[in-house]
Design a protein around this motif. Structure first.
Motif, mmCIF file in Angstrom:
data_model
loop_
_atom_site.group_PDB
_atom_site.id
_atom_site.type_symbol
_atom_site.label_atom_id
_atom_site.label_comp_id
_atom_site.label_asym_id
_atom_site.label_seq_id
_atom_site.Cartn_x
_atom_site.Cartn_y
_atom_site.Cartn_z
ATOM 1 N N VAL A 111 45.619 1.510 -50.066
ATOM 2 C CA VAL A 111 46.102 1.900 -51.413
ATOM 3 C C VAL A 111 47.482 2.301 -50.934
ATOM 4 C CG1 VAL A 111 43.913 2.918 -52.160
ATOM 5 C CG2 VAL A 111 45.351 4.337 -50.944
ATOM 6 N N ALA A 112 48.398 2.176 -52.175
ATOM 7 C CA ALA A 112 49.640 2.590 -52.005
ATOM 8 C C ALA A 112 50.000 3.318 -53.233
ATOM 9 C CB ALA A 112 50.539 1.266 -52.103
ATOM 10 N N LEU A 113 50.897 4.227 -53.191
ATOM 11 C CA LEU A 113 51.420 5.181 -54.403
ATOM 12 C C LEU A 113 52.418 4.435 -55.286
ATOM 13 C CD1 LEU A 113 52.526 8.453 -52.329
ATOM 14 C CD2 LEU A 113 50.799 8.132 -54.095
ATOM 15 N N ILE A 114 52.335 4.927 -56.550
ATOM 16 C CA ILE A 114 52.947 4.186 -57.688
ATOM 17 C C ILE A 114 54.139 4.659 -57.694
ATOM 18 C CG2 ILE A 114 52.726 3.381 -60.067
ATOM 19 C CD1 ILE A 114 50.433 2.063 -58.464
ATOM 20 N N ASP A 115 55.221 3.775 -57.795
ATOM 21 C CA ASP A 115 56.558 4.183 -58.067
ATOM 22 C C ASP A 115 56.808 4.664 -59.398
ATOM 23 O OD1 ASP A 115 59.418 4.174 -58.702
ATOM 24 O OD2 ASP A 115 59.686 3.110 -56.957
ATOM 25 N N PRO A 116 57.288 5.833 -59.665
ATOM 26 C CA PRO A 116 57.447 6.465 -61.129
ATOM 27 C C PRO A 116 58.284 5.818 -61.973
ATOM 28 C CG PRO A 116 58.365 7.989 -59.238
ATOM 29 C CD PRO A 116 57.737 6.933 -58.584
ATOM 30 N N VAL A 117 59.181 4.849 -61.199
ATOM 31 C CA VAL A 117 59.900 4.227 -62.164
ATOM 32 C C VAL A 117 59.727 2.876 -62.500
ATOM 33 C CG1 VAL A 117 62.470 3.604 -62.226
ATOM 34 C CG2 VAL A 117 62.096 5.885 -61.635
ATOM 35 N N LYS A 119 56.784 1.525 -61.476
ATOM 36 C CA LYS A 119 55.341 1.237 -61.957
ATOM 37 C C LYS A 119 54.757 0.226 -61.334
ATOM 38 C CE LYS A 119 55.929 4.448 -65.273
ATOM 39 N NZ LYS A 119 55.649 5.431 -64.896
ATOM 40 N N VAL A 120 55.206 -0.019 -59.831
ATOM 41 C CA VAL A 120 54.641 -0.996 -58.957
ATOM 42 C C VAL A 120 54.407 -0.031 -57.443
ATOM 43 C CG1 VAL A 120 55.750 -2.799 -60.024
ATOM 44 C CG2 VAL A 120 56.814 -1.364 -58.065
ATOM 45 N N PRO A 121 53.507 -0.763 -56.810
ATOM 46 C CA PRO A 121 53.215 0.101 -55.533
ATOM 47 C C PRO A 121 54.563 0.000 -54.677
ATOM 48 C CG PRO A 121 51.687 -1.536 -55.910
ATOM 49 C CD PRO A 121 52.620 -2.056 -57.005
ATOM 50 N N THR A 122 54.665 1.110 -54.039
ATOM 51 C CA THR A 122 55.795 1.317 -53.173
ATOM 52 C C THR A 122 55.666 2.197 -51.767
ATOM 53 O OG1 THR A 122 58.122 2.391 -53.040
ATOM 54 C CG2 THR A 122 56.145 3.604 -54.235
ATOM 55 N N ARG A 136 58.619 13.732 -51.573
ATOM 56 C CA ARG A 136 58.274 12.370 -51.263
ATOM 57 C C ARG A 136 59.258 11.356 -52.132
ATOM 58 N NH1 ARG A 136 52.117 12.332 -52.669
ATOM 59 N NH2 ARG A 136 52.951 13.148 -54.809
ATOM 60 N N ILE A 137 59.913 10.494 -51.369
ATOM 61 C CA ILE A 137 60.690 9.581 -51.958
ATOM 62 C C ILE A 137 60.197 8.163 -52.016
ATOM 63 C CG2 ILE A 137 63.021 8.582 -51.769
ATOM 64 C CD1 ILE A 137 62.944 11.585 -52.347
ATOM 65 N N ALA A 138 60.188 7.629 -53.177
ATOM 66 C CA ALA A 138 59.732 6.014 -53.356
ATOM 67 C C ALA A 138 60.744 5.281 -52.752
ATOM 68 C CB ALA A 138 59.408 5.901 -54.739
ATOM 69 N N LYS A 139 60.408 4.348 -51.924
ATOM 70 C CA LYS A 139 61.517 3.396 -51.379
ATOM 71 C C LYS A 139 61.863 2.397 -52.236
ATOM 72 C CE LYS A 139 60.555 4.064 -46.076
ATOM 73 N NZ LYS A 139 60.246 3.136 -45.012
ATOM 74 N N ALA A 143 63.167 7.324 -56.310
ATOM 75 C CA ALA A 143 63.096 8.362 -57.043
ATOM 76 C C ALA A 143 61.871 9.504 -56.245
ATOM 77 C CB ALA A 143 62.268 7.882 -58.405
ATOM 78 N N ILE A 144 62.014 10.627 -56.612
ATOM 79 C CA ILE A 144 60.931 11.592 -56.258
ATOM 80 C C ILE A 144 59.670 11.393 -56.802
ATOM 81 C CG2 ILE A 144 60.715 14.113 -55.850
ATOM 82 C CD1 ILE A 144 63.712 14.492 -55.879
ATOM 83 N N ILE A 145 58.594 11.525 -56.141
ATOM 84 C CA ILE A 145 57.261 11.334 -56.363
ATOM 85 C C ILE A 145 56.590 12.970 -56.520
ATOM 86 C CG2 ILE A 145 54.987 10.372 -56.019
ATOM 87 C CD1 ILE A 145 55.980 8.281 -54.672
ATOM 88 N N PRO A 146 56.678 13.577 -57.645
ATOM 89 C CA PRO A 146 56.314 14.823 -57.529
ATOM 90 C C PRO A 146 54.953 14.897 -57.371
ATOM 91 C CG PRO A 146 56.337 14.092 -59.960
ATOM 92 C CD PRO A 146 56.884 12.960 -59.093
#
Length: 203
Positions: A111-117, A119-122, A136-139, A143-146
């Motif tokens: 699984v991978a976290l969703i980029d908040p901006v 909207k894709v795995p990052t 946590r920073i999305a590469k 953006a910051i992942i709260p």
């Protein structure tokens, strides 16, 4: 006289022979009783309540919310994904036997976290803000992942609820000891000043 190197080699050889003999003796017995747990992850970047996407396996491409994290086994439970059926026995006639559907664990690498901006795995990296807060920073977008709001809620409500949890000053200053107890306390304080021993303790 045997040198230290020769003695060490002989000890290692004897230890290896002992291990082989023990392994041969107990081979095939209780093979499923012991499960080696993976090494713990120092920095866990996925927490309960995160929005993730499955990137491998039968549920690949689906997005869901993390409902449970098993950090010992490196597994996560995604809401509504990887469902399995489980047979539940009846409990004393009060609840009949039934078949329930529940989420099975998924390895965290799938699984991978969703980029908040975007909207894709990052992928995610950790960083510190100017005030020292770890985030946590999305590469993908930077953006910051709260952290999810659900982490602020207690899984089990505190038994002592209510806004006024502290004892009122007037209640704390009340004397609750009886006259006999106060006399005993005074006698113990005098013994403490005189250095008398009661049992093995100095009072």
């Amino acid at each position: 006289a045997m040198s230290s190197q020769a003695a060490g080699a002989a000890a290692n050889q004897a230890s290896s022979q002992l291990r082989r003999s023990v392994a041969k003796k107990f081979a095939g017995q209780r093979a499923n009783a012991y499960i080696d747990l993976p090494d713990p992850i120092k920095i866990w970047k996925i927490v309960r309540g995160d929005k993730v996407q499955v990137i491998s396996g039968s549920e690949k491409g689906k997005q869901a919310t993390i409902v449970k994290v098993d950090r010992k086994k490196h597994r996560v439970y995604c809401e509504g994904l990887n469902l399995v059926k489980k047979h539940v026995k009846s409990q004393g006639g009060q609840q009949p036997g039934q078949i329930i559907t529940k989420e099975a664990p998924i390895h965290m690498s799938n699984v991978a976290l969703i980029d908040p901006v975007e909207k894709v795995p990052t992928r995610v990296k950790m960083a510190f803000l100017q005030d020292g807060t770890k985030v946590r920073i999305a590469k993908k977008s930077g953006a910051i992942i709260p952290k999810p709001e659900i982490l602020r809620q207690r899984r089990m409500p505190h038994p002592f609820g209510g806004p006024n949890k502290d004892t009122a000053p007037e209640e704390a200053q009340k004397k609750t000891a009886s006259a006999q107890e106060e006399a005993l306390h005074d006698a113990l304080r005098k013994l403490t000043l005189m250095g008398h021993r009661v049992g093995k303790y100095t009072l």
